[in-house]
Design an enzyme around this catalytic site. Structure first.
Site, short mmCIF file in Angstrom:
data_model
loop_
_atom_site.label_atom_id
_atom_site.label_comp_id
_atom_site.label_asym_id
_atom_site.label_seq_id
_atom_site.Cartn_x
_atom_site.Cartn_y
_atom_site.Cartn_z
N ASP A 200 33.14 -17.49 -45.57
CA ASP A 200 32.80 -18.66 -46.38
C ASP A 200 32.81 -19.90 -45.50
O ASP A 200 33.68 -20.08 -44.65
CB ASP A 200 33.82 -18.81 -47.53
CG ASP A 200 33.32 -19.75 -48.61
OD1 ASP A 200 33.06 -19.28 -49.73
OD2 ASP A 200 33.18 -20.96 -48.33
N ASN B 289 32.92 -15.43 -59.63
CA ASN B 289 32.71 -16.53 -60.58
C ASN B 289 31.34 -16.38 -61.26
O ASN B 289 30.38 -15.97 -60.61
CB ASN B 289 32.76 -17.88 -59.84
CG ASN B 289 34.11 -18.14 -59.22
OD1 ASN B 289 35.14 -17.81 -59.80
ND2 ASN B 289 34.13 -18.73 -58.04
N VAL C 140 26.78 -20.90 -56.22
CA VAL C 140 25.66 -20.21 -55.56
C VAL C 140 25.25 -19.06 -56.46
O VAL C 140 26.06 -18.16 -56.75
CB VAL C 140 26.05 -19.71 -54.16
CG1 VAL C 140 24.89 -18.91 -53.55
CG2 VAL C 140 26.43 -20.87 -53.24
N HIS D 27 28.25 -12.76 -55.77
CA HIS D 27 29.10 -12.55 -54.60
C HIS D 27 30.54 -12.40 -55.04
O HIS D 27 30.96 -12.96 -56.05
CB HIS D 27 28.98 -13.71 -53.60
CG HIS D 27 29.19 -15.05 -54.22
ND1 HIS D 27 28.20 -15.70 -54.92
CD2 HIS D 27 30.28 -15.85 -54.27
CE1 HIS D 27 28.67 -16.85 -55.37
NE2 HIS D 27 29.94 -16.96 -55.00
N MET D 28 31.28 -11.67 -54.24
CA MET D 28 32.71 -11.48 -54.46
C MET D 28 33.45 -12.23 -53.35
O MET D 28 33.15 -12.05 -52.18
CB MET D 28 33.02 -9.98 -54.40
CG MET D 28 34.48 -9.62 -54.54
SD MET D 28 34.67 -7.83 -54.34
CE MET D 28 34.31 -7.28 -56.01
N HIS D 29 34.40 -13.10 -53.73
CA HIS D 29 35.26 -13.76 -52.75
C HIS D 29 36.41 -12.81 -52.41
O HIS D 29 37.04 -12.26 -53.32
CB HIS D 29 35.88 -15.04 -53.32
CG HIS D 29 34.91 -16.12 -53.68
ND1 HIS D 29 34.77 -17.27 -52.93
CD2 HIS D 29 34.04 -16.23 -54.71
CE1 HIS D 29 33.86 -18.05 -53.50
NE2 HIS D 29 33.40 -17.45 -54.58
P1 AMP Z 1 30.99 -19.81 -55.98
O1 AMP Z 1 31.56 -21.16 -56.31
O2 AMP Z 1 31.76 -18.66 -56.50
O3 AMP Z 1 29.51 -19.74 -56.34
O4 AMP Z 1 31.11 -19.68 -54.41
C1 AMP Z 1 30.13 -20.10 -53.51
C2 AMP Z 1 30.78 -20.12 -52.17
O5 AMP Z 1 29.75 -20.09 -51.18
C3 AMP Z 1 31.63 -21.36 -51.89
O6 AMP Z 1 32.96 -20.96 -51.59
C4 AMP Z 1 30.94 -22.02 -50.70
O7 AMP Z 1 31.84 -22.58 -49.79
C5 AMP Z 1 30.19 -20.84 -50.09
N1 AMP Z 1 28.98 -21.18 -49.34
C6 AMP Z 1 27.96 -22.00 -49.74
N2 AMP Z 1 27.01 -22.04 -48.79
C7 AMP Z 1 27.43 -21.23 -47.78
C8 AMP Z 1 26.88 -20.85 -46.52
N3 AMP Z 1 25.70 -21.33 -46.09
N4 AMP Z 1 27.59 -20.00 -45.75
C9 AMP Z 1 28.78 -19.52 -46.16
N5 AMP Z 1 29.34 -19.83 -47.33
C10 AMP Z 1 28.68 -20.68 -48.14
#
Ligand code: AMP
Ligand code: ZN
Length: 114
Positions: free
Chosen positions: A30, A87, A96, A100-102
């Protein structure tokens, strides 16, 4: 999908620190980590969110979990523990819109959530 930042990373058109990839999923660090280990695991195919999943995606979602397990071990947090978060939409805090899974680890997570 055009204009999707994660599709661009998966296609190699945007930079990212990729930690794992196979024919189904890609995992990368991330850009704004909130814990010492903060990795995103995403299907290679564009799926906007959990709301768009169908029964045909069940094996793919299982693979997301086993990939998370493999990366947790690779990053050395399997035994200390970690948190997996997906999320969805505004109330879930999704920013985004490519599913995706954190994977968060390396420090103790706060609880309760929400
Ligand atoms: P969410 O809020 O669950 O949609 O998480 C989106 C995540 O994507 C956030 O933690 C951002 O920091 C991360 N993110 C956004 N753009 C990028 C990128 N270009 N490379 C890596 N992580 C990203
Ligand atoms: Zn995408």
């Amino acid at each position: 999908m055009r204009d999707c930042v994660f599709c661009k990373i998966i296609a190699g058109e945007s930079p990212a620190k990729i930690v794992f990839r196979d024919e189904q999923v890609t995992a990368f660090y991330d850009i704004h980590p909130v814990s010492p280990v903060h990795i995103l695991i995403t299907p290679n195919r564009h799926i906007a969110s959990v709301n768009q999943l169908t029964e045909e995606d069940e094996a793919l979602m299982g693979h997301l979990f086993t990939t998370a397990k493999r990366i947790a071990a690779q990053e050395g947090v399997a035994e200390s523990g970690y948190r997996l978060i997906v999320n969805t939409n505004a109330h879930g805090g999704q920013t985004v819109f490519h599913l995706h899974m954190h994977l968060l680890g390396g420090s103790r997570m706060k609880y309760p959530m929400g």
